[in-house]
Design a protein around this motif. Structure first.
Motif, short mmCIF file in Angstrom:
data_model
loop_
_atom_site.label_atom_id
_atom_site.label_comp_id
_atom_site.label_asym_id
_atom_site.label_seq_id
_atom_site.Cartn_x
_atom_site.Cartn_y
_atom_site.Cartn_z
N ARG A 1 -147.27 2.97 59.80
CA ARG A 1 -147.43 3.71 58.54
C ARG A 1 -147.80 2.75 57.43
O ARG A 1 -147.23 1.67 57.28
N VAL A 2 -148.77 3.16 56.61
CA VAL A 2 -149.24 2.36 55.47
C VAL A 2 -149.23 3.24 54.23
O VAL A 2 -149.89 4.28 54.19
N ASP A 3 -148.48 2.81 53.22
CA ASP A 3 -148.40 3.55 51.96
C ASP A 3 -148.99 2.70 50.85
O ASP A 3 -148.72 1.49 50.75
N THR A 4 -149.78 3.34 49.99
CA THR A 4 -150.42 2.64 48.87
C THR A 4 -150.01 3.29 47.56
O THR A 4 -150.08 4.52 47.41
N ILE A 5 -149.60 2.43 46.62
CA ILE A 5 -149.18 2.90 45.29
C ILE A 5 -149.94 2.10 44.24
O ILE A 5 -150.02 0.87 44.31
N THR A 6 -150.48 2.81 43.25
CA THR A 6 -151.20 2.15 42.15
C THR A 6 -150.42 2.33 40.86
O THR A 6 -150.03 3.45 40.52
N THR A 7 -150.19 1.22 40.15
CA THR A 7 -149.47 1.27 38.87
C THR A 7 -150.29 0.57 37.79
O THR A 7 -150.95 -0.44 38.06
N THR A 8 -150.25 1.15 36.58
CA THR A 8 -151.00 0.56 35.47
C THR A 8 -150.45 -0.80 35.08
O THR A 8 -151.20 -1.75 34.83
N GLN A 9 -149.13 -0.90 35.01
CA GLN A 9 -148.48 -2.15 34.64
C GLN A 9 -147.27 -2.34 35.54
O GLN A 9 -146.48 -1.42 35.75
#
Length: 353
Positions: free
Chosen positions: A212-220
């Motif tokens: 399983r591969v999870d990707t999370i994008t955060t501004t800061q």
């Protein structure tokens, strides 16, 4: 008290004179390599003097031990030729006390060596490096990245950094579990250091859990790290020379690109290195008891000079072995001073007897 001032004056002036001559020679040799480049970049003589001023602390660090050796040989040979040693010994003053009278001059050089190496040079080196890169023609500039290093248990790759070390570009952080498998990767266009620590902009975090591969994008995103801007400057420098503080930070999960033995040796060497000045004084001391009416004076002068040079070679060799992990850092740092100090004291005892 007057006799002590006389011996200290003779020794101190000779050491200071030797340091000035050696520093001048190294400064000239150093400037011969860079003066043409400085002038071609339109920096003028002001740039030459600016470069020389910023390089001086490192040059003092290099000449400090050998200047004590040369100054001690000159001073003790002069006292022996003038029969001042004979007069002092006839008055009941031992050779050990004569050496103790001259010791404050070596201690002063030792403190100067430590100040330049650990307090002044770590501040002037980044300034010189940034100034030199800023005035390097675009065609001659070389990319310093990407650079890989370790921060605690994290592996970090950065394309480049700013001159002040407060910004890392194209950052990738790889985190592993206890078995060494990668469990998380953080990618960000930049990492900026502020008062509260490092901040990653537009960070993309990828977590791996089996298939399983999870990707999370955060501004800061905050990056909790012991890494400091001064460590970044050293990591991206062409000629890094870790100080005691930077070596200690590296051992406490700061930014490292070398094995722990390297930083342990550097940390111990930062405090043991200046003692080389005292060893050099001991190696020159037997000349005071030489008989210059015979060949003994010339022989002891030659042996003292040779012993000092061999000490520098052996000390440098052991330090290199310690940094690579081939020998214990304690042995690497203290081996040469203890051995050559014991040999010098043994020679002094035999001549005194």
């Amino acid at each position: 008290m007057r006799l002590q001032r006389y011996v200290l004056s003779v020794t101190g002036t000779r050491i200071l004179g030797a340091a000035a001559v050696l520093l001048g020679i190294l400064q000239v040799l150093d400037l011969l390599e860079v003066t043409t480049d400085i002038l071609d970049r339109g920096l003028g003589m002001g740039g030459v003097f600016y470069y020389a001023a910023l390089r001086t602390p490192r040059l003092i660090e290099q000449v400090a031990p050998i200047s004590v050796l040369a100054g001690g040989l000159f001073a003790f040979s002069q006292l022996a030729r003038e029969s001042a040693i004979i007069a002092m010994r006839a008055a009941g003053i031992s050779a050990y006390r004569i050496v103790a009278m001259a010791a404050p001059a070596a201690v002063a050089m030792m403190l100067l060596d430590f100040t330049c190496a650990q307090l002044i040079a770590p501040r002037t080196d980044p300034i010189l490096d940034a100034w030199w890169k800023a005035h390097t023609p675009a065609a001659d500039r070389k990319e310093t990245g990407p650079v890989s290093f370790r921060v605690g248990d994290d592996l970090v790759v950065a394309a480049n950094s700013t001159a002040d070390g407060r910004t890392l570009n194209a950052v990738k952080i790889y985190r592993r579990d206890k078995s060494g498998r990668m469990v998380e990767r953080v990618e960000a266009p930049s990492a900026i250091y502020a008062a509260k620590g490092w901040s990653l902009s537009r960070a993309v975090t990828t977590r791996f859990a089996g298939e399983r591969v999870d990707t999370i994008t955060t501004t800061q995103m905050s990056w909790a790290s012991a890494l400091r801007p001064v460590d970044v400057q050293a990591l991206f420098s062409d000629n890094p020379a870790p100080s005691a503080d930077s070596a200690k930070r590296a051992l406490l999960n700061g930014g490292t690109d070398r094995p722990p033995s390297y930083y342990e040796t550097r940390l111990l060497g930062a405090y043991a290195g200046p003692f080389g000045a005292l060893i050099m004084l001991l190696l020159s001391a037997p000349v005071a008891l030489a008989n210059f009416r015979s060949r003994q004076g010339a022989v002891l002068l030659t042996v003292g000079l040779a012993a000092g040079l061999v000490f520098l070679v052996v000390d440098g060799l052991l330090s290199a072995l310690g940094e690579s992990g081939a020998v214990s850092p304690i042995l690497a740092v203290w081996g040469a001073p203890v051995i050559f100090g014991a040999l010098a004291i043994n020679a002094l005892v035999n001549l005194e007897g």
